[in-house]
Design an enzyme around this catalytic site. Structure first.
Site, PDB file in Angstrom:
ATOM      1  N   LYS A   1       0.845  -1.202   0.000  1.00  0.00           N
ATOM      2  CA  LYS A   1       0.000   0.000   0.000  1.00  0.00           C
ATOM      3  C   LYS A   1       0.871   1.238   0.000  1.00  0.00           C
ATOM      4  O   LYS A   1       0.559   2.217  -0.650  1.00  0.00           O
ATOM      5  CB  LYS A   1      -0.845   0.046   1.286  1.00  0.00           C
ATOM      6  CG  LYS A   1      -2.046  -0.844   1.304  1.00  0.00           C
ATOM      7  CD  LYS A   1      -2.987  -0.453   2.456  1.00  0.00           C
ATOM      8  CE  LYS A   1      -2.300  -0.308   3.801  1.00  0.00           C
ATOM      9  NZ  LYS A   1      -1.925  -1.532   4.487  1.00  0.00           N
TER      10      LYS A   1
ATOM     11  N   ASP B   1       8.475  -4.534   7.797  1.00  0.00           N
ATOM     12  CA  ASP B   1       7.446  -3.484   7.686  1.00  0.00           C
ATOM     13  C   ASP B   1       7.137  -2.798   9.021  1.00  0.00           C
ATOM     14  O   ASP B   1       6.060  -2.965   9.589  1.00  0.00           O
ATOM     15  CB  ASP B   1       6.169  -4.131   7.092  1.00  0.00           C
ATOM     16  CG  ASP B   1       5.273  -3.097   6.421  1.00  0.00           C
ATOM     17  OD1 ASP B   1       5.631  -1.917   6.394  1.00  0.00           O
ATOM     18  OD2 ASP B   1       4.202  -3.502   5.920  1.00  0.00           O
TER      19      ASP B   1
ATOM     20  N   LYS C   1      13.601  -0.398  -0.029  1.00  0.00           N
ATOM     21  CA  LYS C   1      12.193  -0.064   0.153  1.00  0.00           C
ATOM     22  C   LYS C   1      12.020   1.441  -0.038  1.00  0.00           C
ATOM     23  O   LYS C   1      12.544   2.233   0.742  1.00  0.00           O
ATOM     24  CB  LYS C   1      11.750  -0.487   1.560  1.00  0.00           C
ATOM     25  CG  LYS C   1      10.303  -0.093   1.887  1.00  0.00           C
ATOM     26  CD  LYS C   1       9.848  -0.692   3.208  1.00  0.00           C
ATOM     27  CE  LYS C   1       8.419  -0.293   3.536  1.00  0.00           C
ATOM     28  NZ  LYS C   1       7.924  -0.918   4.775  1.00  0.00           N
TER      29      LYS C   1
ATOM     30  N   ASN D   1       3.430  -9.672   6.856  1.00  0.00           N
ATOM     31  CA  ASN D   1       4.656  -9.001   7.268  1.00  0.00           C
ATOM     32  C   ASN D   1       5.620  -9.923   8.002  1.00  0.00           C
ATOM     33  O   ASN D   1       6.497  -9.478   8.729  1.00  0.00           O
ATOM     34  CB  ASN D   1       4.317  -7.756   8.098  1.00  0.00           C
ATOM     35  CG  ASN D   1       3.785  -6.636   7.217  1.00  0.00           C
ATOM     36  OD1 ASN D   1       4.165  -6.537   6.046  1.00  0.00           O
ATOM     37  ND2 ASN D   1       2.897  -5.815   7.751  1.00  0.00           N
TER      38      ASN D   1
ATOM     39  N   ASP E   1       1.334  -3.452  12.983  1.00  0.00           N
ATOM     40  CA  ASP E   1       0.742  -3.841  11.689  1.00  0.00           C
ATOM     41  C   ASP E   1       1.125  -5.287  11.397  1.00  0.00           C
ATOM     42  O   ASP E   1       1.369  -5.671  10.257  1.00  0.00           O
ATOM     43  CB  ASP E   1       1.216  -2.914  10.575  1.00  0.00           C
ATOM     44  CG  ASP E   1       0.431  -3.123   9.267  1.00  0.00           C
ATOM     45  OD1 ASP E   1      -0.736  -3.568   9.335  1.00  0.00           O
ATOM     46  OD2 ASP E   1       0.993  -2.856   8.182  1.00  0.00           O
TER      47      ASP E   1
ATOM     48  N   GLY F   1      13.034 -15.635   1.015  1.00  0.00           N
ATOM     49  CA  GLY F   1      12.032 -16.471   1.659  1.00  0.00           C
ATOM     50  C   GLY F   1      10.675 -16.146   1.091  1.00  0.00           C
ATOM     51  O   GLY F   1      10.574 -15.534   0.034  1.00  0.00           O
TER      52      GLY F   1
HETATM   53  P1  ADP Z   1       4.307  -2.326   2.797  1.00  0.00           P
HETATM   54  O1  ADP Z   1       4.056  -1.336   3.907  1.00  0.00           O
HETATM   55  O2  ADP Z   1       4.177  -1.664   1.482  1.00  0.00           O
HETATM   56  O3  ADP Z   1       3.517  -3.589   2.956  1.00  0.00           O
HETATM   57  P2  ADP Z   1       6.692  -4.008   3.291  1.00  0.00           P
HETATM   58  O4  ADP Z   1       7.862  -3.595   4.132  1.00  0.00           O
HETATM   59  O5  ADP Z   1       5.793  -5.045   3.864  1.00  0.00           O
HETATM   60  O6  ADP Z   1       5.880  -2.671   2.900  1.00  0.00           O
HETATM   61  O7  ADP Z   1       7.246  -4.491   1.879  1.00  0.00           O
HETATM   62  C1  ADP Z   1       6.400  -4.874   0.830  1.00  0.00           C
HETATM   63  C2  ADP Z   1       6.768  -6.275   0.311  1.00  0.00           C
HETATM   64  O8  ADP Z   1       8.125  -6.258  -0.171  1.00  0.00           O
HETATM   65  C3  ADP Z   1       6.754  -7.326   1.405  1.00  0.00           C
HETATM   66  O9  ADP Z   1       5.490  -7.887   1.549  1.00  0.00           O
HETATM   67  C4  ADP Z   1       7.784  -8.322   0.919  1.00  0.00           C
HETATM   68  O10 ADP Z   1       7.214  -9.226  -0.020  1.00  0.00           O
HETATM   69  C5  ADP Z   1       8.795  -7.459   0.187  1.00  0.00           C
HETATM   70  N1  ADP Z   1       9.944  -7.134   1.074  1.00  0.00           N
HETATM   71  C6  ADP Z   1      10.047  -6.069   1.888  1.00  0.00           C
HETATM   72  N2  ADP Z   1      11.228  -6.063   2.552  1.00  0.00           N
HETATM   73  C7  ADP Z   1      11.895  -7.173   2.143  1.00  0.00           C
HETATM   74  C8  ADP Z   1      13.191  -7.733   2.457  1.00  0.00           C
HETATM   75  N3  ADP Z   1      14.021  -7.157   3.323  1.00  0.00           N
HETATM   76  N4  ADP Z   1      13.539  -8.883   1.836  1.00  0.00           N
HETATM   77  C9  ADP Z   1      12.698  -9.478   0.950  1.00  0.00           C
HETATM   78  N5  ADP Z   1      11.485  -8.995   0.604  1.00  0.00           N
HETATM   79  C10 ADP Z   1      11.078  -7.849   1.190  1.00  0.00           C
HETATM   80 MN    MN Z   2       3.779  -5.107   4.410  1.00  0.00          MN
END
Ligand code: ADP
Ligand code: MN
Length: 279
Positions: free
Chosen positions: A78, A216, A96, A204, A199, A165
């Protein structure tokens, strides 16, 4: 950007120290690449969106030798876009880019920002603030809590360890009871450091073999927050509901709270006591 909807060419030239014709030449080039947009109706001006801001953050990370090259997009949430990248010595990173303050309809957002607080680029500040906060939370938790190692912060972007993963909701666990215990242990480890995720859900949590990583963190709160116990309960409820639905594990919220939050229990007892005294 702070004061104009469309930044006049003259301002770009002045601030960048480029001659106006040079500035115009480069901006036209960027505009052809659709990195910035150009308007000529009232005066010649430019504006940028998140994509341009991403490039600025990325080039800073490259200058600082944090990032050597960028790869595929691996996540769209989002409020973020996440890319795979290679760092120095070819360690793999996730970058990110925060997207707070964005709405799907560009024009509406700009108008709304204009009306709200006179700051035309509230989105930049919102995204920067969120990234800075998430990075500080992560540095406070790592390595005591199982999260990706935070590597660097630039503008609205965070470089961190890439976790190879799958999201918890996408795997079929052979050891769900153990996995739930591990997650609760991590929630507890964060709680001991004074942090509640706020969250937490199966989206997450990343599972890698026997390990899990919680990702996240921009909405995390301190345990002295007025809604702390409510948010901790919500986090735990999300996780317990997922394990109950998918793995038929019966684990009560009370049990989970006991496992995670001793302070909460103490407060709980105090509440009970007061209630008894009152009645
Ligand atoms: P959001 O607030 O947009 O959900 P996230 O931190 O959950 O932000 O990141 C979005 C997606 O990106 C995650 O659901 C995951 O699939 C991927 N992701 C985020 N950080 C990592 C990471 N350090 N390693 C691998 N995948 C990641
Ligand atoms: Mn997330």
């Amino acid at each position: 950007m702070r004061t104009h909807e469309w930044v006049p060419l003259a301002d770009v030239a002045r601030i960048s120290g480029l001659a106006p014709d040079k500035a115009e030449y480069r901006l036209r080039f960027l505009s052809n690449l659709k990195v910035v947009s150009r308007e000529t109706i009232h005066y010649l001006g430019y504006q940028m969106d998140f994509e341009a801001y991403d490039i600025l953050a990325l080039s800073d990370l490259a200058d600082r030798n944090v990032v050597a090259s960028i790869g595929d997009r691996i996540g769209v949430g989002k409020e973020s876009v996440v890319y795979e990248a290679l760092g120095k010595g070819s360690n793999t990173l996730a970058i990110k880019f925060h997207r707070e303050g964005r709405t799907s309809f560009k024009h509406v957002r700009r108008v709304r920002e204009h009306l709200k607080d006179g700051s035309r680029c509230a989105w930049i500040h919102a995204a920067r603030r969120a990234a800075r906060y998430e990075f500080s939370v992560m540095t406070g938790l790592y390595p005591q809590v199982s999260i990706p190692r935070p590597v660097a912060l630039s503008r609205h972007a965070i470089a961190m360890e890439l976790i190879h993963g799958n999201q918890l909701n996408q795997v079929n666990l052979s050891n769900p009871n153990e996995c739930l215990d591990i997650i609760l242990d991590e929630v507890r480890a964060a709680y001991i450091l004074g942090v509640i995720h706020a969250d937490l859900s199966e989206y997450n949590v990343i599972v890698r073999g026997e390990e899990i990583k919680i990702i996240d963190w921009p909405q995390a709160i301190k345990i002295d927050h007025p809604n702390a116990s409510e948010l901790l309960e919500r986090d735990l409820t999300n996780i317990l509901r997922f394990f109950a639905r998918k793995y038929k594990i019966d684990y009560s919220l009370k049990e989970a709270l006991d496992k995670v939050g001793m302070k909460y229990e103490i407060e709980d007892r105090t509440k009970e006591k007061t209630a008894r005294e009152v009645s």
